[in-house]
Design a protein around this motif. Structure first.
Motif, short mmCIF file in Angstrom:
data_model
loop_
_atom_site.label_atom_id
_atom_site.label_comp_id
_atom_site.label_asym_id
_atom_site.label_seq_id
_atom_site.Cartn_x
_atom_site.Cartn_y
_atom_site.Cartn_z
N ILE A 26 0.84 -1.21 0.00
CA ILE A 26 0.00 0.00 0.00
C ILE A 26 0.87 1.25 0.00
CG2 ILE A 26 -1.78 1.27 1.24
CD1 ILE A 26 -2.68 -1.42 2.44
N THR A 74 1.91 4.74 -3.18
CA THR A 74 1.74 6.19 -3.06
C THR A 74 2.65 6.93 -4.04
OG1 THR A 74 3.39 6.31 -1.29
CG2 THR A 74 1.08 6.03 -0.64
N LEU A 116 -6.75 12.68 -1.11
CA LEU A 116 -7.06 11.28 -0.84
C LEU A 116 -5.81 10.52 -0.40
CD1 LEU A 116 -9.41 10.56 -3.87
CD2 LEU A 116 -10.08 10.55 -1.45
N GLY A 117 -4.68 10.83 -1.03
CA GLY A 117 -3.44 10.16 -0.68
C GLY A 117 -2.99 10.49 0.74
N GLY A 119 -5.11 8.61 3.06
CA GLY A 119 -4.71 7.21 3.10
C GLY A 119 -3.48 7.00 3.97
N CYS A 176 -4.48 7.17 7.57
CA CYS A 176 -5.14 5.94 8.01
C CYS A 176 -4.13 4.83 8.27
CB CYS A 176 -6.15 5.49 6.95
SG CYS A 176 -7.67 6.46 6.93
N THR A 205 -8.19 -0.19 9.38
CA THR A 205 -7.56 1.05 8.90
C THR A 205 -6.63 0.78 7.71
OG1 THR A 205 -5.83 0.80 10.59
CG2 THR A 205 -7.70 2.22 11.12
N ASP A 206 -6.04 -0.43 7.66
CA ASP A 206 -5.24 -0.80 6.49
C ASP A 206 -6.11 -0.87 5.24
OD1 ASP A 206 -2.92 -0.98 7.98
OD2 ASP A 206 -3.12 -3.12 8.35
N GLY A 210 -7.10 2.61 4.26
CA GLY A 210 -5.96 3.26 3.63
C GLY A 210 -5.73 2.77 2.22
N CYS A 235 -8.02 1.61 0.09
CA CYS A 235 -9.05 2.20 -0.77
C CYS A 235 -8.72 3.66 -1.09
CB CYS A 235 -10.42 2.11 -0.10
SG CYS A 235 -11.03 0.42 0.10
N LEU A 236 -8.26 4.41 -0.10
CA LEU A 236 -7.94 5.82 -0.32
C LEU A 236 -6.74 5.99 -1.24
CD1 LEU A 236 -8.49 7.17 3.31
CD2 LEU A 236 -9.88 7.70 1.30
N VAL A 237 -5.72 5.14 -1.08
CA VAL A 237 -4.53 5.23 -1.92
C VAL A 237 -4.86 4.87 -3.37
CG1 VAL A 237 -2.29 4.16 -2.39
CG2 VAL A 237 -2.85 4.90 -0.08
#
Length: 306
Positions: free
Chosen positions: A113, A117, A144-145, A148, A151, A284-285, A288, A290-292
């Protein structure tokens, strides 16, 4: 003149090629995604410098063979070799070596993950190095990054579990981004296939030097079936075959569609770590992740134009 509703044989042939290339996009995501647990399994019996030297060298030689078979020139202008070496060192050599050590010191799912980034760091570096402006999509991707990363990192910081391995994964992402910026700022006048082949060979040479300096010559030994399977997949599938598929996809499909394959990589990597390594990412992983992925999609996939 063709009648309405009819297509020339060449148009039908091009459409067929694009359709077949489209089927390769998810395959590429699976190959690169499952490479994460494959590398971690290989590292249980193979030293990191040795693993990277073998993988990158073999993949580079395969791309050289493909270029020769297709008649793609491998020559690089003499004055552009320094920029090719610098980009290869950052994007291929440092990136792969850092990740090998990151996976030894941190969960593979989190390393995957954090590594993805890269588009976020590339966007930030492009603003200051290349002068590229922030548009709405890039700003949304950055937001968003950052969310992430929060998170992923904040729970670990509060629990005192932020490991050195995760910092190495983050450094790998930044190194990859720096190599991308070098390539954009000082492009090399050579075919993309040739550039990738030389950069992989440069990475293999750097890893080979590190192997001799820190590990010595590898001693032949019998690998367990599990490690042998993972190593074969890493070298043949995730390196040689995946790079061949990547250049096939890029040549036949728009960049936005080709990018979808890379967006699959961290998700497949995390799922592969759960299935093959027994890792259990926290809520939270997953958030994170999904956000990344959303951040990378906002930055990487070109906007639709009228």
């Amino acid at each position: 003149m063709l009648k309405q509703g009819t297509e020339s044989p060449r148009v039908r042939e091009d459409a067929g090629r694009s359709g077949r290339a489209l089927l390769l996009v998810p395959l590429l995501g699976l190959l690169w995604g499952f490479n994460w647990p494959a590398v971690r399994i290989s590292l249980t019996e193979i030293a990191p410098w040795t693993l990277r030297a073998a993988g990158m060298s073999f993949a580079g030689l395969v791309l050289v063979a493909i270029a020769l078979a297709r008649g793609v020139p491998l020559a690089v202008p003499r004055g552009q070799w320094p920029r090719l070496v610098v980009a290869g060192f950052l994007s291929i050599a440092a990136f792969n070596v850092l990740l090998a050590f990151a996976q030894l010191a941190a969960p593979t799912s989190r390393a995957a993950i954090l590594t993805f980034t890269m588009p976020i760091w590339a966007t930030l570096l492009a603003r200051f190095v290349l002068g590229e402006a922030f548009d709405r999509r890039r700003l949304a991707g950055l937001a968003l990054g950052i969310a992430g990363l929060v998170c992923l990192g904040l729970p670990l910081i509060l629990a005192g579990q932020l490991s050195f391995g995760l910092m190495l994964a983050l450094c790998a992402a930044v190194s990859w981004a720096l190599g991308t910026i070098v390539t954009k700022r000082w492009p090399v006048a050579a075919p993309a296939l040739a550039i990738a082949a030389w950069q992989l060979l440069i990475g293999g040479l750097v890893a080979g030097i590190g192997m001799l300096a820190f590990e010595g010559l590898p001693v032949p030994k019998l690998l367990s079936p599990r490690v042998l399977t993972a190593l074969s997949f890493h070298i043949v599938g995730a390196q040689a075959l995946a790079y061949f598929i990547w250049f096939t996809v890029v040549a036949r499909l728009p960049a936005g569609i080709a990018s979808l394959g890379t967006l699959m990589v961290p998700a497949v990597g995390v799922l592969g770590s759960v299935l093959l390594l027994g890792e259990r990412p926290t809520p939270t992983d997953w958030l994170g992740l999904c956000l990344v992925i959303a951040a990378s999609g906002a930055i990487m996939i070109p906007a639709r134009r009228a």
